[in-house]
Write a protein that holds these residues in place. Structure first.
Motif, PDB file in Angstrom:
ATOM      1  N   TYR A   1       0.409  -2.499   9.295  1.00 52.04           N
ATOM      2  CA  TYR A   1       1.587  -2.291   8.712  1.00 52.04           C
ATOM      3  C   TYR A   1       2.147  -0.897   8.640  1.00 52.04           C
ATOM      4  CZ  TYR A   1       0.859  -7.415   7.706  1.00 52.04           C
ATOM      5  OH  TYR A   1       0.701  -8.805   7.630  1.00 52.04           O
ATOM      6  N   ASP A   2       3.093  -0.626   9.089  1.00 50.57           N
ATOM      7  CA  ASP A   2       3.816   0.658   8.812  1.00 50.57           C
ATOM      8  C   ASP A   2       4.758   0.649   7.683  1.00 50.57           C
ATOM      9  OD1 ASP A   2       4.724   3.472   8.638  1.00 50.57           O
ATOM     10  OD2 ASP A   2       4.985   3.539  10.824  1.00 50.57           O
ATOM     11  N   LEU A   3       4.166   1.000   6.315  1.00 52.06           N
ATOM     12  CA  LEU A   3       5.089   0.422   5.179  1.00 52.06           C
ATOM     13  C   LEU A   3       5.590   1.752   4.317  1.00 52.06           C
ATOM     14  CD1 LEU A   3       2.288  -1.797   3.289  1.00 52.06           C
ATOM     15  CD2 LEU A   3       4.155  -2.438   4.851  1.00 52.06           C
ATOM     16  N   THR A   4       6.683   1.641   3.820  1.00 46.43           N
ATOM     17  CA  THR A   4       7.174   2.495   2.681  1.00 46.43           C
ATOM     18  C   THR A   4       6.992   2.124   1.418  1.00 46.43           C
ATOM     19  OG1 THR A   4       8.798   3.323   4.233  1.00 46.43           O
ATOM     20  CG2 THR A   4       9.207   3.880   1.976  1.00 46.43           C
ATOM     21  N   VAL A   5       6.035   2.916   0.871  1.00 41.35           N
ATOM     22  CA  VAL A   5       5.528   2.608  -0.689  1.00 41.35           C
ATOM     23  C   VAL A   5       5.770   3.647  -1.803  1.00 41.35           C
ATOM     24  CG1 VAL A   5       3.561   1.749  -1.940  1.00 41.35           C
ATOM     25  CG2 VAL A   5       3.768   1.224   0.330  1.00 41.35           C
ATOM     26  N   ARG A   6       6.208   3.348  -3.065  1.00 47.11           N
ATOM     27  CA  ARG A   6       6.448   4.242  -3.902  1.00 47.11           C
ATOM     28  C   ARG A   6       4.791   4.679  -4.488  1.00 47.11           C
ATOM     29  NH1 ARG A   6      10.270   5.282  -8.092  1.00 47.11           N
ATOM     30  NH2 ARG A   6       9.262   5.784 -10.169  1.00 47.11           N
ATOM     31  N   VAL A   7       4.657   5.959  -4.217  1.00 46.23           N
ATOM     32  CA  VAL A   7       3.502   6.531  -4.750  1.00 46.23           C
ATOM     33  C   VAL A   7       3.852   7.957  -5.576  1.00 46.23           C
ATOM     34  CG1 VAL A   7       1.258   7.579  -4.059  1.00 46.23           C
ATOM     35  CG2 VAL A   7       2.320   6.002  -2.644  1.00 46.23           C
ATOM     36  N   HIS A  55       6.350 -11.854  13.156  1.00 47.36           N
ATOM     37  CA  HIS A  55       5.349 -11.171  12.347  1.00 47.36           C
ATOM     38  C   HIS A  55       5.698  -9.572  12.334  1.00 47.36           C
ATOM     39  CE1 HIS A  55       2.070 -10.435   9.637  1.00 47.36           C
ATOM     40  NE2 HIS A  55       2.065 -11.431   9.424  1.00 47.36           N
ATOM     41  N   PRO A  56       5.807  -9.053  11.221  1.00 45.19           N
ATOM     42  CA  PRO A  56       6.215  -7.574  11.301  1.00 45.19           C
ATOM     43  C   PRO A  56       4.846  -6.627  11.569  1.00 45.19           C
ATOM     44  CG  PRO A  56       5.941  -8.174   8.958  1.00 45.19           C
ATOM     45  CD  PRO A  56       6.120  -9.491   9.724  1.00 45.19           C
ATOM     46  N   GLY A  57       3.757  -7.201  11.558  1.00 45.72           N
ATOM     47  CA  GLY A  57       2.564  -6.283  11.818  1.00 45.72           C
ATOM     48  C   GLY A  57       2.323  -6.306  13.251  1.00 45.72           C
ATOM     49  N   GLU A  58       1.233  -5.099  13.517  1.00 47.20           N
ATOM     50  CA  GLU A  58       0.534  -4.984  14.861  1.00 47.20           C
ATOM     51  C   GLU A  58      -0.775  -5.522  14.812  1.00 47.20           C
ATOM     52  OE1 GLU A  58       2.078  -0.990  16.493  1.00 47.20           O
ATOM     53  OE2 GLU A  58       1.692  -0.517  14.490  1.00 47.20           O
ATOM     54  N   ARG A  59      -1.104  -6.141  15.982  1.00 49.52           N
ATOM     55  CA  ARG A  59      -2.528  -6.640  15.966  1.00 49.52           C
ATOM     56  C   ARG A  59      -3.268  -5.625  16.848  1.00 49.52           C
ATOM     57  NH1 ARG A  59       0.813 -11.385  17.899  1.00 49.52           N
ATOM     58  NH2 ARG A  59       0.726 -10.367  19.934  1.00 49.52           N
ATOM     59  N   TRP A  93      11.774  -8.873   4.321  1.00 54.83           N
ATOM     60  CA  TRP A  93      12.560  -9.806   3.667  1.00 54.83           C
ATOM     61  C   TRP A  93      12.465 -11.134   4.282  1.00 54.83           C
ATOM     62  CZ3 TRP A  93      13.806 -10.120  -1.484  1.00 54.83           C
ATOM     63  CH2 TRP A  93      13.999  -8.916  -2.031  1.00 54.83           C
ATOM     64  N   ARG A  94      12.806 -11.048   5.504  1.00 58.20           N
ATOM     65  CA  ARG A  94      12.936 -12.387   6.182  1.00 58.20           C
ATOM     66  C   ARG A  94      11.516 -12.918   6.517  1.00 58.20           C
ATOM     67  NH1 ARG A  94      17.534 -13.538   8.814  1.00 58.20           N
ATOM     68  NH2 ARG A  94      19.482 -11.741   8.792  1.00 58.20           N
ATOM     69  N   ARG A  95      10.537 -12.101   6.800  1.00 58.61           N
ATOM     70  CA  ARG A  95       9.158 -12.696   7.192  1.00 58.61           C
ATOM     71  C   ARG A  95       8.151 -12.667   6.116  1.00 58.61           C
ATOM     72  NH1 ARG A  95      11.761 -14.502  11.398  1.00 58.61           N
ATOM     73  NH2 ARG A  95      12.634 -13.100  12.644  1.00 58.61           N
ATOM     74  N   ARG A  96       8.306 -12.131   4.955  1.00 58.69           N
ATOM     75  CA  ARG A  96       7.505 -12.252   4.070  1.00 58.69           C
ATOM     76  C   ARG A  96       7.968 -12.727   2.527  1.00 58.69           C
ATOM     77  NH1 ARG A  96       2.827 -12.385   5.531  1.00 58.69           N
ATOM     78  NH2 ARG A  96       1.504 -10.453   5.133  1.00 58.69           N
ATOM     79  N   GLU A 129       2.614  -8.285  -4.450  1.00 56.22           N
ATOM     80  CA  GLU A 129       2.786  -9.168  -3.259  1.00 56.22           C
ATOM     81  C   GLU A 129       1.736  -8.867  -2.171  1.00 56.22           C
ATOM     82  OE1 GLU A 129       6.114  -8.271  -0.664  1.00 56.22           O
ATOM     83  OE2 GLU A 129       6.645  -6.256  -1.866  1.00 56.22           O
ATOM     84  N   HIS A 130       1.169  -9.988  -1.502  1.00 55.10           N
ATOM     85  CA  HIS A 130       0.154  -9.896  -0.442  1.00 55.10           C
ATOM     86  C   HIS A 130       0.742  -9.540   0.851  1.00 55.10           C
ATOM     87  CE1 HIS A 130      -3.740 -11.177  -2.419  1.00 55.10           C
ATOM     88  NE2 HIS A 130      -3.064 -11.688  -3.155  1.00 55.10           N
ATOM     89  N   PHE A 131       0.004  -9.041   1.769  1.00 61.32           N
ATOM     90  CA  PHE A 131       0.501  -9.038   3.080  1.00 61.32           C
ATOM     91  C   PHE A 131      -0.507  -9.146   4.119  1.00 61.32           C
ATOM     92  CE2 PHE A 131      -0.250  -4.583   1.276  1.00 61.32           C
ATOM     93  CZ  PHE A 131      -1.061  -4.234   2.003  1.00 61.32           C
TER      94      PHE A 131
END
Length: 388
Positions: free
Chosen positions: A57-63, A37-41, A182-185, A386-388
């Protein structure tokens, strides 16, 4: 109480808490092996007792047309013996402080209940529509049979990324995916492994979709992800879905509210469509987030904004904006007064200024600053599906 990472040897405890919170019907047993899983617990501890948990999650998002670093928050859960004692509120406050220390100015989440997260400063930033219909309904919207569909495996994820980026550039809040994402989600989704197909024309990847099939008395093809470079490519995806009529009873997909499906088919009355509130966004650090906006056009003179934020004391107060930047002000009077929830919606571009004056917690006390506010916060098209 102490907020800290959950060690690997307690990952099963984390999974049991999350399972009980979101899928109690599954019972107390969990899978023997957790998928990567890509997230941190993280969790809130009292001694060694785990009071509540979350995933970061440390994401890159278009804002606002720019790729931004954003903290994704999910899997917030607490066992029933620790609920209604303020532990989750403390976990959220510690998470915000953690994000701020990491230099992240925005937080994004999918809520189990929108009213709950509104209390802590997150604001809804887009809606989504859920469509359901028989495959044959889509046949009238299908494009001509051309190009080539092929099944794609996870190792070919890069061939889909350009399609996803082009699709995501039509609206803010799309996630810029890493290989791990891509792989995990996409190629793996929690406990399921979707089918993934790509459409090429003249050797160029133009569209893709990922989907799973459910059978609860009727077979439903549930689209979990799709993207296309243009309208012609979308018509090819609808053609692909329509040819499942011999084995599938219903097609289910999620799309933006302005998705033109009703206009594309001959029988729009055969489509069920429901509108839902989507994800929520929050400003983690108001001053730093405002610094990222273009101020040169709108601030020939100083303007003050008063922000209410009980969950993040560094945001609770009055800020001055000018061509020289953003600064904290000791004064209690301000030209604009708002809450961090409403300011977050305005910042994302989800609603125009005048709408949030009517339905949000936004008050303009000095009309001379209205043009500057409109220049700083123009409405944008926002959509994260998309959910995460």
């Amino acid at each position: 109480m102490e907020y800290r990472p959950i060690p690997a040897d307690r990952s099963d405890e984390f999974r049991r808490l999350v399972s009980y919170a979101f899928s109690p019907e599954s019972g107390p047993e969990i899978d023997d092996e957790e998928r990567p899983h890509p997230g941190e617990r993280y969790g809130l501890f009292e001694g060694e007792t785990l009071l509540c948990v979350c995933r970061h999650y440390d994401l890159t998002v278009r804002v606002r047309g720019e790729d931004r670093r954003v903290a994704g928050l999910s899997a917030v859960a607490s066992p029933p013996e620790h609920r209604q004692r303020g532990y989750v509120a403390e976990l959220l406050k510690e998470s915000l402080a953690d994000y701020r220390e990491r230099g992240i100015d925005l937080s994004l989440l999918w809520p189990f209940e929108h009213a709950f997260y509104r209390r802590y400063g997150w604001g809804t930033v887009n809606e989504y529509a859920r469509y359901a219909t028989a495959p044959e309904t889509l046949a009238s919207a299908a494009g001509p049979d051309r190009g080539r569909f092929q099944r794609i495996e996870a190792d070919e994820w890069a061939s889909l990324d350009a399609i996803h980026r082009a699709h995501g550039d039509r609206a803010d809040l799309s996630i810029r995916r890493t290989e791990e994402w891509w792989r995990r989600r996409v190629f793996e989704r929690w406990s399921e492994t979707p089918y993934v197909h790509r459409w090429d024309e003249e050797g160029e990847p133009r569209a893709y979709l990922a989907y799973a099939v459910d059978d609860d008395g009727e077979r439903t093809l549930r689209v979990t992800d799709m993207a296309y470079t243009d309208h012609a490519a979308l018509r090819q995806l609808l053609r692909f879905l329509s040819v499942h009529r011999s084995q599938i009873d219903r097609i289910s997909l999620r799309a933006p509210p302005d998705f033109p499906l009703f206009e594309m088919v001959d029988a729009p009355g055969e489509i069920e469509c429901t509108l839902h509130a989507g994800p929520m966004l929050r400003l983690v650090d108001v001053a730093r987030a405002l610094e990222r906006l273009e101020t040169s056009d709108g601030f020939e003179r100083r303007m003050t904004i008063s922000v209410s934020d009980p969950s993040a004391p560094w945001n609770d107060g009055t800020f001055s904006l000018s061509g020289e930047g953003v600064a904290r002000e000791p004064t209690e009077t301000a030209a604009v007064e708002t809450t961090v929830e409403t300011l977050s919606q305005l910042y994302a571009g989800y609603r125009p200024l005048e709408t949030l004056e009517r339905v949000g917690d936004l008050r303009i006390h000095d009309e001379s600053v209205r043009p500057a506010m409109e220049a700083l916060f123009p409405a944008r098209r926002t959509y994260l599906g998309e959910h995460f």
